[in-house]
Structures are given as C-alpha cells and as structure tokens.
Design an enzyme around this catalytic site. Structure first.
Site, PDB file in Angstrom:
ATOM      1  N   PRO A 131       1.533   3.932   1.994  1.00  0.00           N
ATOM      2  CG  PRO A 131      -0.210   4.336   0.516  1.00  0.00           C
ATOM      3  CD  PRO A 131       0.459   3.260   1.291  1.00  0.00           C
ATOM      4  CD  GLU A 132       5.203   7.047   6.495  1.00  0.00           C
ATOM      5  OE1 GLU A 132       5.319   8.059   7.213  1.00  0.00           O
ATOM      6  OE2 GLU A 132       6.134   6.264   6.274  1.00  0.00           O
TER       7      GLU A 132
END
Ligand SMILES: [Zn+2]
Length: 283
Positions: free
Chosen positions: A2-3
């Site tokens: 996840p960013e």
C-alpha cells in the site's frame, strides 16, 4: 505494498469508528508481526481512548489519552477491517475469527477492528506521543506531499542534489513521503518526464510542475479509495478502484492514452522496480 493513498483510505475508513472512542479490549493473538510487539501491548491498549487517528507517510498513528501512540504499518498484505458498525448504509456483522487475525480492537462503541495479515510484513509499536515523530521509522521521512512543507522551492532544492533517475529520486522516502511505484509512474506520465531522466538535469519549471501533479494523482487515488492490485482492501472491506484509472502502470504494450500519440506503453526496470512510460509523451 500500500502507498500513501491506500493508507489514507484505510485511515479515513477507521476514523469514524476509532476516533474519540475507547478501546474496551485489545486482543493480541501472537507475539510479533514483522517485529516483536511491544511489552504488555494488550494491557497498554485496553481502556485507552483514541484521541486522534492520523497518518505519517505509510504509517497510521493512533494518539491515545495515555500519552502513547499506536503505530500501525500495513506491510504487504495487512488489512484493518471494521465490523459491527454502520458503514455507509450497511452494518457489517462481526465475522468469525480467521487464522490471520493478529490484533483485534473491541471498541467501546461496539465496533470491532481486526488487523489481519497473512504475510505478517505489517508492524505495530507503541511510541511516546511527544517524541513519536523522531522515532527511527519516522525521523528520516521527507515532507508529506499533501502538506504545506512540500512545495516547488523545496522540490527544486532537493532534486538538485540527486544524480539518480527521477523515478528513483521520487521513490526516495527522504525526498517525499509515501510515494511508491504506482504513483511515481503515473506522476511522471502526467508531467511528460521520462523516468530515466537524471533528477538534477531536469529544468526548474519541469520540476516545479511535478508538485501539483503529485498532489493531483494522490488526491484522485484517495477519492477512488486507493488501488487494489493484490491484497488491498478499504477498512469497509471494499476494493479501491483507482487501478481502473491508471494511465501507464501495468499497461505495457497497450496504447498510450494521449490523443493522437499512437505509441504503446513501454516497461523498463529501474532499481529492481518496473517503470511504465510512453517514450513519445515522456522526455
Ligand atoms: Zn504517448
């Protein structure tokens, strides 16, 4: 992995059920994730009120009324799933416990938040709230791209010192917080900058143009609930859908979306990561 938009999406989903609420009970079902959990984690969380749920880069921080902050990192496959609370029009019932439910927060308001992480690359720690930002995981992280300290003058100054390709420089968390492979590829396409261009050789106006583009790409992704490629789910259990809006990421061999371009998206590998770009539109 996840960013920033995915972590922010999770934070926004959790805030209504966790903020200003006490943790009636915290179940800690194993001694560690990526690292050992802090001593007495369950006892230190149980009874604590979450005053604020904030985000720093890809970390979620729950500031407690005990003077400590719970730091949460989702790792590769970590999910924070809500049950027993009204989300939009629906109430999700508590699901049966699953194998990889490592930490369960039973909130005083009846909601339950379950941290499930099959691959266990996630992490949790308890930090002193006052000094949380100087914790070793957070101290070297650059400015938040959606915050006031990230502006054109800053980016011009910092990229002057980077002889690496712009793709690599923007992935450097000390330059700007929270950007990963997907959003750097998308940013460079919108900015018409080739991923292989040396960061310190790009003209000031072009570097300056990156700032509003980075903000827009991230805002667009947050609005779409993030990108779900493999494991990512919002706290509601829903998928994000920004992956349907990618211009270049994962589109090798497909036509460039720029009208009248006619070229196809290419992929190169930089620092072990795939870069997707249009050789005609990006120079
Ligand atoms: Zn093109």
């Amino acid at each position: 992995m996840p960013e920033l938009p995915e972590v922010e999406t999770v934070r926004r989903g959790l805030a209504p059920v966790m903020e200003s609420t006490r943790i009636a009970k915290a179940d800690v079902n194993r001694p560690n994730l990526r690292w050992p959990f802090p001593d007495q984690m369950s006892e230190r969380l149980t009874g604590a009120k979450i005053e604020r749920l904030r985000r720093r880069s890809k970390y979620i921080l729950a500031d407690l009324d005990t003077g400590e902050s719970l730091l949460i990192h989702l790792g590769m496959s970590g999910r924070m799933l809500i049950s027993g609370a009204k989300i939009g029009q629906f109430t999700h019932d508590h699901p049966p416990a699953e194998k990889h439910d490592h930490v369960v927060f039973h909130m005083e308001n009846g909601a339950r938040v379950t941290f499930n992480d099959p691959r266990r690359f996630g992490a949790m720690d308890l930090l002193d709230t006052k000094t949380a930002d100087s914790h070793k995981l957070l101290s070297s992280i650059g400015p938040e791209p959606l915050g006031n300290n990230f502006d054109e003058a800053y980016l011009i100054e910092v990229l002057k010192t980077k002889g690496s390709p712009i793709k690599t420089a923007l992935l450097d968390q000390s330059v700007v917080a929270g950007l990963g492979n997907i959003y750097v590829c998308e940013t460079l396409y919108r900015a018409h900058i080739a991923p292989s261009r040396k960061a310190n050789k790009i003209s000031k106006p072009r570097v300056a143009s990156l700032v509003p583009i980075i903000r827009q790409v991230l805002s667009d992704a947050i609005k779409a609930g993030g990108s779900s490629l493999k494991d990512f789910r919002q706290a509601s259990g829903d998928l994000g859908y920004f992956q349907h809006s990618f211009d270049v990421y994962g589109r090798e061999g497909e036509p460039c979306k720029t009208v009248d371009c006619g070229n196809t998206i290419k992929r190169i590998v930089q620092s072990g990561r795939s870069s997707f770009y249009c050789p005609s539109c990006q120079r």
